[in-house]
Scaffold this motif. Structure first.
Motif, PDB file in Angstrom:
ATOM      1  N   GLU A 188       0.815  -1.211   0.000  1.00 27.72           N
ATOM      2  CA  GLU A 188       0.000   0.000   0.000  1.00 27.72           C
ATOM      3  C   GLU A 188       0.853   1.267   0.000  1.00 27.72           C
ATOM      4  OE1 GLU A 188      -3.365  -0.113   2.854  1.00 27.72           O
ATOM      5  OE2 GLU A 188      -2.488  -2.040   3.462  1.00 27.72           O
ATOM      6  N   VAL A 189       2.143   1.126   0.287  1.00 29.97           N
ATOM      7  CA  VAL A 189       3.007   2.285   0.515  1.00 29.97           C
ATOM      8  C   VAL A 189       3.546   2.855  -0.797  1.00 29.97           C
ATOM      9  CG1 VAL A 189       5.137   3.087   1.572  1.00 29.97           C
ATOM     10  CG2 VAL A 189       3.667   1.465   2.790  1.00 29.97           C
ATOM     11  N   ALA A 190       3.347   4.153  -1.002  1.00 33.91           N
ATOM     12  CA  ALA A 190       3.931   4.858  -2.149  1.00 33.91           C
ATOM     13  C   ALA A 190       5.310   5.403  -1.788  1.00 33.91           C
ATOM     14  CB  ALA A 190       3.021   5.986  -2.609  1.00 33.91           C
ATOM     15  N   TYR A 191       5.388   6.084  -0.644  1.00 33.18           N
ATOM     16  CA  TYR A 191       6.685   6.603  -0.202  1.00 33.18           C
ATOM     17  C   TYR A 191       6.638   6.984   1.270  1.00 33.18           C
ATOM     18  CZ  TYR A 191       4.353  11.003  -1.703  1.00 33.18           C
ATOM     19  OH  TYR A 191       3.458  12.025  -1.910  1.00 33.18           O
ATOM     20  N   PHE A 192       7.826   7.103   1.845  1.00 35.59           N
ATOM     21  CA  PHE A 192       8.016   7.595   3.205  1.00 35.59           C
ATOM     22  C   PHE A 192       8.637   8.987   3.116  1.00 35.59           C
ATOM     23  CE2 PHE A 192       8.277   3.001   3.277  1.00 35.59           C
ATOM     24  CZ  PHE A 192       7.503   2.637   4.363  1.00 35.59           C
ATOM     25  N   LEU A 193       8.290   9.857   4.040  1.00 33.56           N
ATOM     26  CA  LEU A 193       8.801  11.228   3.994  1.00 33.56           C
ATOM     27  C   LEU A 193       9.048  11.742   5.395  1.00 33.56           C
ATOM     28  CD1 LEU A 193       6.082  13.787   4.097  1.00 33.56           C
ATOM     29  CD2 LEU A 193       5.353  11.577   3.166  1.00 33.56           C
ATOM     30  N   THR A 194       9.839  12.780   5.472  1.00 24.86           N
ATOM     31  CA  THR A 194      10.057  13.458   6.745  1.00 24.86           C
ATOM     32  C   THR A 194       9.663  14.917   6.589  1.00 24.86           C
ATOM     33  OG1 THR A 194      11.677  13.988   8.468  1.00 24.86           O
ATOM     34  CG2 THR A 194      12.483  13.946   6.212  1.00 24.86           C
ATOM     35  N   ARG A 195       8.988  15.429   7.611  1.00 24.03           N
ATOM     36  CA  ARG A 195       8.520  16.811   7.600  1.00 24.03           C
ATOM     37  C   ARG A 195       8.542  17.324   9.030  1.00 24.03           C
ATOM     38  NH1 ARG A 195       3.405  16.151   6.520  1.00 24.03           N
ATOM     39  NH2 ARG A 195       3.659  15.956   4.268  1.00 24.03           N
ATOM     40  N   ASN A 196       9.148  18.499   9.230  1.00 22.91           N
ATOM     41  CA  ASN A 196       9.241  19.082  10.573  1.00 22.91           C
ATOM     42  C   ASN A 196       9.826  18.093  11.577  1.00 22.91           C
ATOM     43  OD1 ASN A 196       8.033  21.515   9.675  1.00 22.91           O
ATOM     44  ND2 ASN A 196       5.988  20.650   9.987  1.00 22.91           N
ATOM     45  N   LYS A 197      10.829  17.324  11.098  1.00 22.13           N
ATOM     46  CA  LYS A 197      11.570  16.377  11.928  1.00 22.13           C
ATOM     47  C   LYS A 197      10.709  15.204  12.404  1.00 22.13           C
ATOM     48  CE  LYS A 197      14.837  19.937  13.353  1.00 22.13           C
ATOM     49  NZ  LYS A 197      15.440  20.703  14.455  1.00 22.13           N
ATOM     50  N   MET A 198       9.612  14.953  11.688  1.00 23.89           N
ATOM     51  CA  MET A 198       8.777  13.793  11.959  1.00 23.89           C
ATOM     52  C   MET A 198       8.660  12.968  10.686  1.00 23.89           C
ATOM     53  SD  MET A 198       5.760  15.304  14.436  1.00 23.89           S
ATOM     54  CE  MET A 198       5.286  16.598  13.288  1.00 23.89           C
ATOM     55  N   SER A 199       8.426  11.663  10.835  1.00 26.53           N
ATOM     56  CA  SER A 199       8.345  10.768   9.683  1.00 26.53           C
ATOM     57  C   SER A 199       6.898  10.358   9.404  1.00 26.53           C
ATOM     58  CB  SER A 199       9.192   9.512   9.918  1.00 26.53           C
ATOM     59  OG  SER A 199      10.549   9.848  10.085  1.00 26.53           O
ATOM     60  N   VAL A 201       4.232   8.028   6.418  1.00 27.10           N
ATOM     61  CA  VAL A 201       4.091   7.119   5.294  1.00 27.10           C
ATOM     62  C   VAL A 201       2.917   7.602   4.452  1.00 27.10           C
ATOM     63  CG1 VAL A 201       2.690   5.512   6.671  1.00 27.10           C
ATOM     64  CG2 VAL A 201       3.753   4.739   4.546  1.00 27.10           C
ATOM     65  N   LYS A 202       3.115   7.675   3.140  1.00 26.50           N
ATOM     66  CA  LYS A 202       2.062   8.065   2.204  1.00 26.50           C
ATOM     67  C   LYS A 202       1.658   6.828   1.416  1.00 26.50           C
ATOM     68  CE  LYS A 202       1.118  11.926   0.627  1.00 26.50           C
ATOM     69  NZ  LYS A 202       0.066  12.967   0.847  1.00 26.50           N
ATOM     70  N   THR A 203       0.359   6.500   1.441  1.00 24.71           N
ATOM     71  CA  THR A 203      -0.137   5.335   0.724  1.00 24.71           C
ATOM     72  C   THR A 203      -0.665   5.738  -0.646  1.00 24.71           C
ATOM     73  OG1 THR A 203      -2.272   5.577   1.826  1.00 24.71           O
ATOM     74  CG2 THR A 203      -0.672   4.075   2.828  1.00 24.71           C
ATOM     75  N   TYR A 204      -0.888   4.743  -1.494  1.00 26.29           N
ATOM     76  CA  TYR A 204      -1.322   5.022  -2.861  1.00 26.29           C
ATOM     77  C   TYR A 204      -2.721   5.624  -2.926  1.00 26.29           C
ATOM     78  CZ  TYR A 204       2.741   2.966  -5.080  1.00 26.29           C
ATOM     79  OH  TYR A 204       4.027   2.733  -5.521  1.00 26.29           O
ATOM     80  N   ASP A 205      -3.497   5.494  -1.857  1.00 27.51           N
ATOM     81  CA  ASP A 205      -4.819   6.142  -1.840  1.00 27.51           C
ATOM     82  C   ASP A 205      -4.736   7.574  -1.326  1.00 27.51           C
ATOM     83  OD1 ASP A 205      -4.394   5.819   0.843  1.00 27.51           O
ATOM     84  OD2 ASP A 205      -6.135   4.557   1.214  1.00 27.51           O
ATOM     85  N   ASN A 206      -3.490   8.110  -1.275  1.00 25.22           N
ATOM     86  CA  ASN A 206      -3.219   9.505  -0.900  1.00 25.22           C
ATOM     87  C   ASN A 206      -3.531   9.794   0.572  1.00 25.22           C
ATOM     88  OD1 ASN A 206      -2.126  11.984  -1.613  1.00 25.22           O
ATOM     89  ND2 ASN A 206      -4.092  12.876  -2.167  1.00 25.22           N
ATOM     90  N   THR A 207      -3.377   8.769   1.405  1.00 25.95           N
ATOM     91  CA  THR A 207      -3.531   8.946   2.846  1.00 25.95           C
ATOM     92  C   THR A 207      -2.143   9.008   3.485  1.00 25.95           C
ATOM     93  OG1 THR A 207      -5.560   7.651   2.790  1.00 25.95           O
ATOM     94  CG2 THR A 207      -4.581   8.026   4.938  1.00 25.95           C
ATOM     95  N   GLU A 208      -2.009   9.821   4.521  1.00 33.40           N
ATOM     96  CA  GLU A 208      -0.710  10.000   5.174  1.00 33.40           C
ATOM     97  C   GLU A 208      -0.829   9.677   6.657  1.00 33.40           C
ATOM     98  OE1 GLU A 208       1.723  13.411   3.790  1.00 33.40           O
ATOM     99  OE2 GLU A 208       1.790  13.983   5.911  1.00 33.40           O
ATOM    100  N   TRP A 209       0.135   8.871   7.145  1.00 34.97           N
ATOM    101  CA  TRP A 209       0.129   8.472   8.551  1.00 34.97           C
ATOM    102  C   TRP A 209       1.510   8.716   9.167  1.00 34.97           C
ATOM    103  CZ3 TRP A 209      -4.736   7.341   9.793  1.00 34.97           C
ATOM    104  CH2 TRP A 209      -5.574   6.783   8.811  1.00 34.97           C
ATOM    105  N   MET A 210       1.525   9.078  10.449  1.00 34.87           N
ATOM    106  CA  MET A 210       2.787   9.306  11.146  1.00 34.87           C
ATOM    107  C   MET A 210       3.393   7.974  11.569  1.00 34.87           C
ATOM    108  SD  MET A 210       3.559  11.565  14.585  1.00 34.87           S
ATOM    109  CE  MET A 210       2.815  13.032  13.852  1.00 34.87           C
ATOM    110  N   LEU A 211       4.733   7.902  11.518  1.00 31.89           N
ATOM    111  CA  LEU A 211       5.469   6.714  11.948  1.00 31.89           C
ATOM    112  C   LEU A 211       6.500   7.098  12.998  1.00 31.89           C
ATOM    113  CD1 LEU A 211       6.231   4.881   8.571  1.00 31.89           C
ATOM    114  CD2 LEU A 211       4.607   4.163  10.320  1.00 31.89           C
ATOM    115  N   ASP A 212       6.797   6.153  13.881  1.00 31.49           N
ATOM    116  CA  ASP A 212       7.789   6.412  14.929  1.00 31.49           C
ATOM    117  C   ASP A 212       9.147   5.847  14.536  1.00 31.49           C
ATOM    118  OD1 ASP A 212       8.786   7.330  17.328  1.00 31.49           O
ATOM    119  OD2 ASP A 212       8.282   5.497  18.418  1.00 31.49           O
TER     120      ASP A 212
END
Length: 280
Positions: A188-199, A201-212
């Protein structure tokens, strides 16, 4: 023991500091820098620390560049998500080479090794030449890799050749949403990203979730045939690469799907590797 940490990811630096205090309660953090430029300035203007923890990939270059600009007589423990810099690391003041995410026992062993070598490393008259002979250092590293990296098969020959074998990569990630927990599959994962020093995961359905996890830690969990670290901000899955454009200075500009809100640029140094990964 006075310690300088050179690490450009704040979360990773904090984790290392907490781990250090657990393993070495008497340790004193005297500085923390995030770039080659800042590290060079710190080392020029401050007293020599007893030990330096040094990430290899920094925002403005590799930490090896620091050695070209300032004389370092402190012992160094390199921390990195990549294993290809081992030989280069032992050409400078390296005592050890720890792969992220750093484990407590590995850190403890590295500090024990430093104490063993203390009579060689201590004192202002230290040398910037390798602490150990290169061959001996490599032999030590390879033994540590055998013990700490079960996905590596190390050929017992004079060339110290390291061969990859079948590795196990993450297939699912746990997501926390309020008081609920659920998991998403790697497909389901399109890419992982970091923003404001937090990580995230962006899925192919354009949903974004925070990871630790930091991106350095994620890079160790993902199948490199399927995912590529485009830059310090993004790790993308192959099908998420929509378009690639030639950019100035030999760089590449990448468009992702779902669309990434910021410009994604692959450095000139990584461009050839990226094109090879794409199947050029």
């Amino acid at each position: 023991m006075t310690i300088l940490i050179i690490e450009d990811e704040e979360l990773t630096a904090r984790k290392l500091q907490r781990l250090l205090l657990d393993v070495e309660p008497s340790a004193v953090l005297v500085g923390s820098t995030v770039s080659v430029e800042e590290s060079v300035e710190w080392l020029r203007t401050n007293s020599r620390p007893d030990l330096i923890f040094m990430d290899i990939e920094l925002a403005d270059g590799q930490s090896f560049d620091i050695f070209n600009q300032v004389t370092i007589t402190s012992p160094v423990i390199f921390t990195t998500a990549y294993d290809e810099y081992a030989i280069k690391a032992f050409k400078v003041n390296s005592v050890d080479y720890l792969l992220k995410p750093i484990k407590e026992e590995e850190l403890r062993q590295a500090l024990t090794k430093l104490r063993t070598l203390k009579e060689v490393l201590a004192g202002e008259g230290g040398s910037s030449t390798p602490v150990l002979g290169l061959e001996q250092s490599l032999a030590t590293l390879l033994q540590q890799l055998r013990e700490t990296a079960p996905n590596l098969s190390i050929a017992p020959n004079p060339g110290f050749r390291i061969e990859k074998t079948v590795a196990t990569y993450r297939e699912r990630f746990m997501i926390k949403q309020g008081q609920k927990l659920f998991s998403i599959g790697i497909e389901e994962v399109a890419y992982f990203l970091t923003r404001n020093k937090m990580s995230f995961v962006k899925t192919y359905d354009n949903t974004e979730w925070m990871l630790d996890y930091t991106l350095d830690e994620l890079a160790q969990m993902l199948d490199p045939k399927r995912f590529f670290r485009l830059n310090r901000q993004v790790i993308a899955e192959a099908k998420a690469i929509d378009k690639v454009h030639l950019y100035f200075n030999g760089k590449l500009k990448v468009e992702l799907k779902p669309m990434f809100t910021e410009e994604v640029v692959v450095s000139r140094e990584k461009a050839a590797e990226f094109k090879l990964w794409l199947g050029e």
